[in-house]
Design a protein around this motif. Structure first.
Motif, PDB file in Angstrom:
ATOM      1  N   ALA A 630      -5.930   6.141  -1.062  1.00  0.00           N
ATOM      2  CA  ALA A 630      -7.118   5.419  -0.510  1.00  0.00           C
ATOM      3  C   ALA A 630      -8.343   6.340   0.172  1.00  0.00           C
ATOM      4  O   ALA A 630      -9.371   5.965   0.411  1.00  0.00           O
ATOM      5  N   GLY A 631      -8.124   7.696  -0.185  1.00  0.00           N
ATOM      6  CA  GLY A 631      -8.942   8.581   0.265  1.00  0.00           C
ATOM      7  C   GLY A 631      -8.828   9.244   1.823  1.00  0.00           C
ATOM      8  O   GLY A 631      -7.918   8.813   2.436  1.00  0.00           O
ATOM      9  N   ALA A 632      -9.651  10.160   2.277  1.00  0.00           N
ATOM     10  CA  ALA A 632      -9.553  10.827   3.524  1.00  0.00           C
ATOM     11  C   ALA A 632     -10.345  10.047   4.524  1.00  0.00           C
ATOM     12  O   ALA A 632     -11.137   9.216   4.106  1.00  0.00           O
ATOM     13  N   GLU A 633     -10.284  10.447   5.795  1.00  0.00           N
ATOM     14  CA  GLU A 633     -10.966   9.925   6.963  1.00  0.00           C
ATOM     15  C   GLU A 633     -10.619   8.320   7.216  1.00  0.00           C
ATOM     16  O   GLU A 633     -11.656   7.697   7.187  1.00  0.00           O
ATOM     17  N   LEU A 634      -9.412   8.074   6.918  1.00  0.00           N
ATOM     18  CA  LEU A 634      -9.147   6.581   7.116  1.00  0.00           C
ATOM     19  C   LEU A 634      -8.878   6.306   8.584  1.00  0.00           C
ATOM     20  O   LEU A 634      -8.357   6.952   9.337  1.00  0.00           O
ATOM     21  N   SER A 635      -9.333   5.038   9.037  1.00  0.00           N
ATOM     22  CA  SER A 635      -9.347   4.576  10.447  1.00  0.00           C
ATOM     23  C   SER A 635      -7.761   4.143  10.541  1.00  0.00           C
ATOM     24  O   SER A 635      -7.184   4.025   9.483  1.00  0.00           O
ATOM     25  N   VAL A 636      -7.385   3.995  11.822  1.00  0.00           N
ATOM     26  CA  VAL A 636      -6.171   3.411  12.230  1.00  0.00           C
ATOM     27  C   VAL A 636      -5.870   2.064  11.572  1.00  0.00           C
ATOM     28  O   VAL A 636      -4.646   1.711  11.060  1.00  0.00           O
ATOM     29  N   VAL A 639      -5.391   2.146   8.083  1.00  0.00           N
ATOM     30  CA  VAL A 639      -4.175   2.928   7.437  1.00  0.00           C
ATOM     31  C   VAL A 639      -3.126   1.822   7.525  1.00  0.00           C
ATOM     32  O   VAL A 639      -2.138   1.669   6.626  1.00  0.00           O
ATOM     33  N   LEU A 640      -3.255   0.997   8.788  1.00  0.00           N
ATOM     34  CA  LEU A 640      -2.243  -0.030   9.028  1.00  0.00           C
ATOM     35  C   LEU A 640      -2.431  -1.201   7.609  1.00  0.00           C
ATOM     36  O   LEU A 640      -1.154  -1.699   7.563  1.00  0.00           O
ATOM     37  N   GLU A 641      -3.813  -1.467   7.396  1.00  0.00           N
ATOM     38  CA  GLU A 641      -3.998  -2.398   6.508  1.00  0.00           C
ATOM     39  C   GLU A 641      -3.337  -1.707   5.096  1.00  0.00           C
ATOM     40  O   GLU A 641      -2.490  -2.782   4.428  1.00  0.00           O
TER      41      GLU A 641
END
Length: 705
Positions: A630-636, A639-641
């Motif tokens: 999914a790539g870097a710099e993912l929001s919380v 990530v939960l999704e």
């Protein structure tokens, strides 16, 4: 000491007490008893008051102990008490409340004397004090030789189960009540209900409380033995003979006393207290004999701390519960199981119409809704928690009812609060609360339902603001906090085992875990991991240092390491159980697992954890791969999704199946070795108007403070 004397310091010189403890026998028909028993007082309400009274009268008691085998005055006093209660029961249309007044006063004196006698002599010696027979003279009690101990016990039980707490609204149709109201109106202005109603309730409340207290005193011989008393004269009387048919009624009455939580009558409402105009209600009736022991005897005052506290509680309810616990924990005899315990483990709901089993003659019915409410409200006390434990563990009817309640949070929250304030509670109270949770978590329905109950603003939980959380997540938080507290303070393996067993029972039904609860599960594993590494390092250093010395004893690090590894294994099994049974319901736990994935590296190849780590390692690898894609710099939120989407795609057949985690609470062998000292410590510390000299106590170790 005259009618106006009320000083405690004057009691040893009181002529009536001196005569009672003197060398001359006093017949039960002697007018002396009317003089002795015609006093009014505010019953002592705390151990400090009772200590003052006991210290003041100890010389009188010692004298009576010495001389009573020759005078039989204790027996005469008991016969007077029995005759008063007998007249009270026969005189249903009594136009004079004098009998119950004097019966109460007699019982108060008997209770004080018995407490001293029992603390100073064996049961065999006590029995001798009850077997004195006057050689000549008529006896109003009966010519036949009665066993006074059994007769007194029988009478006390009858008083408890048959004397109601009287109220005007309940008795306006009785002739004696109408006469009493008419008589009162003729002497005083004002409302009959407010003044007279409190007065009558006061004296019936007081004698009920005194009867319960005296039964506790009768059984208190256990306090003065280090070993558990398994054979006792008092036990035999209570579990056989005349008292036995009253078993279920006594247990039922004590339970209802606990349920109703009747407040102590307001100080100053005593029916026989002297009034400033020269005589109060019914006091005038007895004025001819009211020059006896006390006219107005007050220990503590209306404004005292003890009285203020008692206005907020129910002495009768508290004392009844203590007596119930004492009776329930009497040891079985070789030929008869404890009938009081049999009654407690078999009673049913009033709405249960099924037939009673013929194998238990002591079964009865009680209102379970009222009992449940009282149990929810009273968990702040050790004894109420102990009662709840007994009922859940031993009475299947109660356990089934509790587990079916839709408001289970009303019971669970007070239990969690006990565990949360673990540092303020004694260890036994904490154990009982924890075992209650363990018993509840044995039921899968309970484990599912607690995650459906949403709580708002748990104010007593201080570590973090919890504006909204499920009861299940809160339970997990509190149990984990208890484990962490135990690891750093008490290091009690028994506490660890039961905490982990409760979590294990719940793990397969974890649902929608709060993010903080998920974090705390992984944080606990982190703490265990650090502790494991520390002990392992100490063991390695110790081993190296001992290579050059054959005489140096090795510290037992191996045992410590084994205990820690057992706990780590259990935590891994709890996490694995949640992942294999309800992964798609718990994205927050997967998130916490991924966030702390490095923690699990060292256990991947460890022989003690290798099998259980396969599933955890698979989950970590699967979701890590999807996050990398999914790539870097993912929001919380992102990530939960991804975790929620991945939970659907994860091939469940790749997860190894393990046996279901299920633990059942089982009492250890000879549970009385734990419960009897515990119950009597509660009696010693919590009983109303009972004081024992701590130097005399043998059953348990007194606190140094």
């Amino acid at each position: 000491m005259g009618a106006n004397s009320s000083s405690i310091s004057e009691l040893p010189e009181n002529e009536y007490l001196q005569k009672l403890s003197g060398s001359e026998p006093i017949s039960e028909n002697d007018p002396f008893w009317n003089q002795l028993l015609s006093f009014s007082f505010t019953t002592p309400t705390n151990s400090a008051d009772l200590k003052l009274l006991e210290e003041a009268t100890i010389s009188v008691c010692k004298s009576l102990v010495e001389k009573n085998p020759r005078t039989g005055n204790l027996g005469s006093l008991i016969k007077v008490f029995l005759s008063r209660t007998k007249e009270l029961k026969i005189s249903a249309e009594c136009q004079n409340h004098l009998f119950i007044w004097q019966a109460h006063n007699a019982l108060f004196i008997i209770c004080c004397l018995l407490k001293v006698f029992i603390s100073r002599m064996s049961e065999e010696e006590l029995q001798l004090h009850f077997t004195y027979e006057e050689k000549a003279g008529p006896s109003s009690y009966g010519a036949e030789c009665e066993d006074l101990i059994e007769e007194l016990l029988y009478c006390l039980i009858q008083l408890i189960v048959e004397i109601p707490l009287l109220y005007p609204c309940q008795h306006t149709d009785s002739n004696w009540w109408k006469w009493l109201c008419s008589w009162y109106r003729g002497r005083y202005s004002g409302g009959v209900t407010s003044a007279l109603g409190y007065a009558v309730r006061d004296i019936t409340y007081s004698i009920s409380l005194e009867a319960v207290t005296t039964l506790i005193v009768f059984l208190s011989c256990q306090l003065f033995h280090k070993e558990i008393v398994r054979e006792s004269i008092i036990h035999r009387y209570l579990m056989h003979g005349r008292c036995l048919p009253y078993t279920s009624r006594l247990v039922k009455t004590l339970l209802y006393n606990f349920i109703r939580q009747e407040r102590s009558p307001p100080p100053g409402t005593h029916v026989f207290q002297q009034q400033t105009d020269g005589g109060g209600l019914l006091y005038g009736i007895a004025s001819g004999v009211a020059t006896g022991l006390w006219t107005v005897f007050t220990l503590g005052g209306v404004g005292s701390k003890a009285s203020a506290q008692l206005e907020q509680c129910s002495p009768l309810a508290s004392q009844s519960l203590l007596l119930l616990l004492v009776l329930a924990n009497l040891t079985d005899t070789p030929d008869t199981p404890n009938p009081y315990r049999q009654a407690i483990i078999s009673f049913k709901n009033t709405q249960d119409n099924t037939a009673f089993s013929s194998s238990n003659p002591h079964a009865f019915q009680i209102n379970f809704n009222s009992l449940y409410t009282a149990l929810c409200d009273q968990q702040k006390s050790d004894q109420a928690t102990l009662l709840l434990y007994m009922l859940l563990h031993q009475n299947s009817n109660v356990r089934t009812y509790v587990l079916a309640r839709t408001d289970i949070e009303n019971l669970v929250l007070p239990i969690l609060e006990i565990l949360y304030h673990v540092e303020e509670r004694n260890s036994h109270h904490v154990y009982m609360a924890l075992i209650i949770l363990l018993i509840l978590t044995e039921d899968d329905g309970f484990n599912r339902s607690i995650h459906e109950v949403i709580l708002k603003n748990i104010t007593w939980y201080a570590e973090r603001v919890l504006t909204e959380i499920s009861l299940g997540s809160l339970l997990i938080l509190v149990v984990i906090r208890t484990i962490q507290y135990n690891m750093t303070r008490t290091r009690d393996k028994y506490l660890h085992t039961n905490c982990l067993a409760a979590l294990a029972n719940m793990s397969a039904q974890f649902r929608s875990l709060h993010q903080y609860a998920a974090q705390r599960i992984i944080s606990l594993f982190s703490l265990l991991s650090k502790k494991h590494n520390k002990v392992l390092e100490q063991a390695t250093q110790s081993l190296r240092g001992s290579l050059g010395s054959n005489d140096s004893p090795l510290p037992d690090y191996a045992q410590d390491l084994n205990v820690i590894e057992e706990v780590i294994r259990m935590m891994l099994e709890i996490i694995n159980s949640c992942l294999t049974n309800s992964l798609h319901h718990n994205p927050n736990l997967v998130y916490a697992l991924l966030y702390k994935r490095d923690l699990f590296e060292q256990f991947r190849t460890h022989p003690s954890f290798q099998d259980i780590m396969q599933n955890i390692d698979l989950v970590i690898s699967f979701f890590s791969s999807r996050l990398e894609q999914a790539g870097a710099e993912l929001s919380v939120e992102r990530v939960l999704e991804i975790i929620k989407q991945g939970a659907v795609a994860l091939p469940k057949d790749r997860l190894r199946k393990f046996p279901e985690l299920k633990f059942k609470y089982v009492e250890e062998e000879q549970p009385e070795e734990f419960f009897i000292p515990y119950v009597w410590s509660l009696v010693y510390n919590s009983a109303v108007a009972l004081y024992w000299n701590p130097r005399d106590i043998q059953l348990f170790t007194m606190d140094s403070g």
